[in-house]
Design a protein around this motif. Structure first.
Motif, PDB file in Angstrom:
ATOM      1  N   ASN A 182       0.133 -14.703   5.006  1.00 34.79           N
ATOM      2  CA  ASN A 182       0.395 -14.540   6.419  1.00 34.79           C
ATOM      3  C   ASN A 182      -0.774 -14.186   7.034  1.00 34.79           C
ATOM      4  N   ARG A 183      -1.740 -13.329   6.362  1.00 31.90           N
ATOM      5  CA  ARG A 183      -3.011 -12.957   7.158  1.00 31.90           C
ATOM      6  C   ARG A 183      -3.947 -14.191   7.751  1.00 31.90           C
ATOM      7  N   GLN A 242      -1.798  -6.116  13.026  1.00 36.68           N
ATOM      8  CA  GLN A 242      -0.654  -6.332  11.838  1.00 36.68           C
ATOM      9  C   GLN A 242      -1.225  -6.093  10.547  1.00 36.68           C
ATOM     10  N   LYS A 288       1.548   0.730   4.949  1.00 39.55           N
ATOM     11  CA  LYS A 288       2.702   0.895   3.894  1.00 39.55           C
ATOM     12  C   LYS A 288       2.384   1.566   2.645  1.00 39.55           C
ATOM     13  N   LEU A 310      -0.859  -2.331   9.817  1.00 39.87           N
ATOM     14  CA  LEU A 310       0.345  -1.802   9.809  1.00 39.87           C
ATOM     15  C   LEU A 310       0.808  -2.044   8.177  1.00 39.87           C
ATOM     16  N   GLU A 311       0.453  -3.252   7.951  1.00 37.45           N
ATOM     17  CA  GLU A 311       0.606  -3.643   6.331  1.00 37.45           C
ATOM     18  C   GLU A 311      -0.065  -2.936   5.159  1.00 37.45           C
TER      19      GLU A 311
END
Lengths: 251, 96
Positions: free
Chosen positions: A227-228, A42, A49, A45-46
């Motif tokens: 979120n991490r 996750q 960006k 992927l961030e």
């Protein structure tokens, strides 16, 4: 051929039902790897960006995270992930995402030690160390707050909602006008964090404490965008469950 | 809101910018200070490029950011500008 033997046999599909009150060492290690693999995927992927010239670093990290989830050559994948972690520290001149990067590296180091330690004793020491550090992360976080007058009066949380740099929505910033609610929230957080280590003395207590802690990280992810922290901290929970069953469960 | 659990790259970039700003205020080495300043400048430039209407509106050739810290003194909120970055040409693709 042996490279492929543990391809999906270790995916950990039996973990969910087995998580209960006793988790054995192998299961705990594997579950930690799977959860950390998801967290790293996750994150990667961030990163992708916005990544510039360092894009390749995160592509490789994403691929390694997937390999870790499916259990392909976990020991060497962990070593490579650790090397990439060090490269990221150099790239960002420190952690990119503060505490979540730090605990990610801690989990990586401990898992590497688990895989390469010469004896079962040292493997358990390494994994136990991860559990203790995770428990301490809550206790110390509570301690730092409780010795701070601003936190004891509830003003710190009020200020966080009112003007902190965290990307809080305007509607949530309105919470700063409810000092009594924030006072209660501040003390709830401090007491929970300080008392967290005591949950080790009870099977059920630990499960409840971990659910509350995960909910706390979940709320922080939704409200403050952290979120991490949610994903990577949960990856360390199997070590606490194992330590509890290893030290405090006699049956 | 649930989506933020799995996908929140913009906010994590914002948090990294906060880290860079804090590093600039902690008496960093020259190398570390330049790194943090570059990271912040690059992200501002990227945002300007991605939002051409702002760029047209501003039509600026140079960019400079400043850091303003908000803190509480007694019951009053105080603001203090603690840092001015170098002037960065907007013609350059990326800060090196």
């Amino acid at each position: 051929m042996s490279l492929f033997l543990n391809f999906d046999l270790n995916l950990g599909l039996n973990f969910g039902l087995n998580l209960g009150l006793n988790i054995d060492f192998i299961e705990a290690i594997r579950l930690t790897e799977v959860l950390m693999g998801f967290a790293f995927a996750q994150q990667s992927l961030e990163y992708l960006k916005f990544a510039g010239r360092e894009r390749i670093l995160f592509v490789v990290r994403l691929a390694l995270a997937i390999l870790l989830v499916i259990g392909f050559q976990s020991a060497w994948v962990l070593v490579l992930l650790l090397l990439i972690g060090l490269a990221m520290l150099h790239r960002f001149q420190g952690p990119y995402n503060g505490g979540s990067d730090r605990i990610g590296l801690l989990i990586l180091c401990c898992l590497c030690l688990v895989h390469f330690a010469p004896t079962q004793y040292w493997k358990e020491v390494a994994f136990g160390y991860l559990a203790l550090q995770t428990i301490l992360s809550y206790f110390m976080s509570g301690w730092v707050k409780i010795v701070n007058t601003e936190w004891r009066t509830g003003r710190a949380l009020c200020d966080v909602f009112q003007f902190s740099a965290y990307p809080i929505s305007e509607s949530l910033r309105g919470c700063s006008s409810s000092p009594r609610l924030l006072f209660l929230m501040a003390w709830s957080v401090m007491l929970f964090e300080m008392l967290f280590p005591l949950s080790l003395f009870s099977d059920v207590g630990l499960i409840i404490a971990l659910i509350i802690a995960a909910s706390f990280h979940f709320t922080n992810a939704c409200v403050f965008g952290l979120n991490r922290f949610f994903l990577i901290w949960i990856a360390a929970y199997p070590s606490i469950l194992w330590l509890q069953s290893r030290v405090f469960t006699t049956s | 809101m649930l989506r933020r659990i799995f996908w929140n790259p913009e906010w994590n970039e914002s948090l990294f910018l906060v880290s860079c700003a804090e590093r600039l205020m902690q008496n960093p080495t020259e190398f570390s200070a330049k790194h943090s300043e570059d990271e912040i400048l690059n992200r501002i430039i990227r945002d300007l490029k991605n939002n051409s209407s702002i760029l047209d509106l501003v039509a600026a050739e140079y960019l400079q950011f400043r850091l303003m810290f908000v803190y509480r003194e007694d019951s009053q909120l105080q603001q203090e500008i603690t840092y001015h970055s170098r002037l960065q040409s907007l013609v350059v693709e990326d800060v090196e």
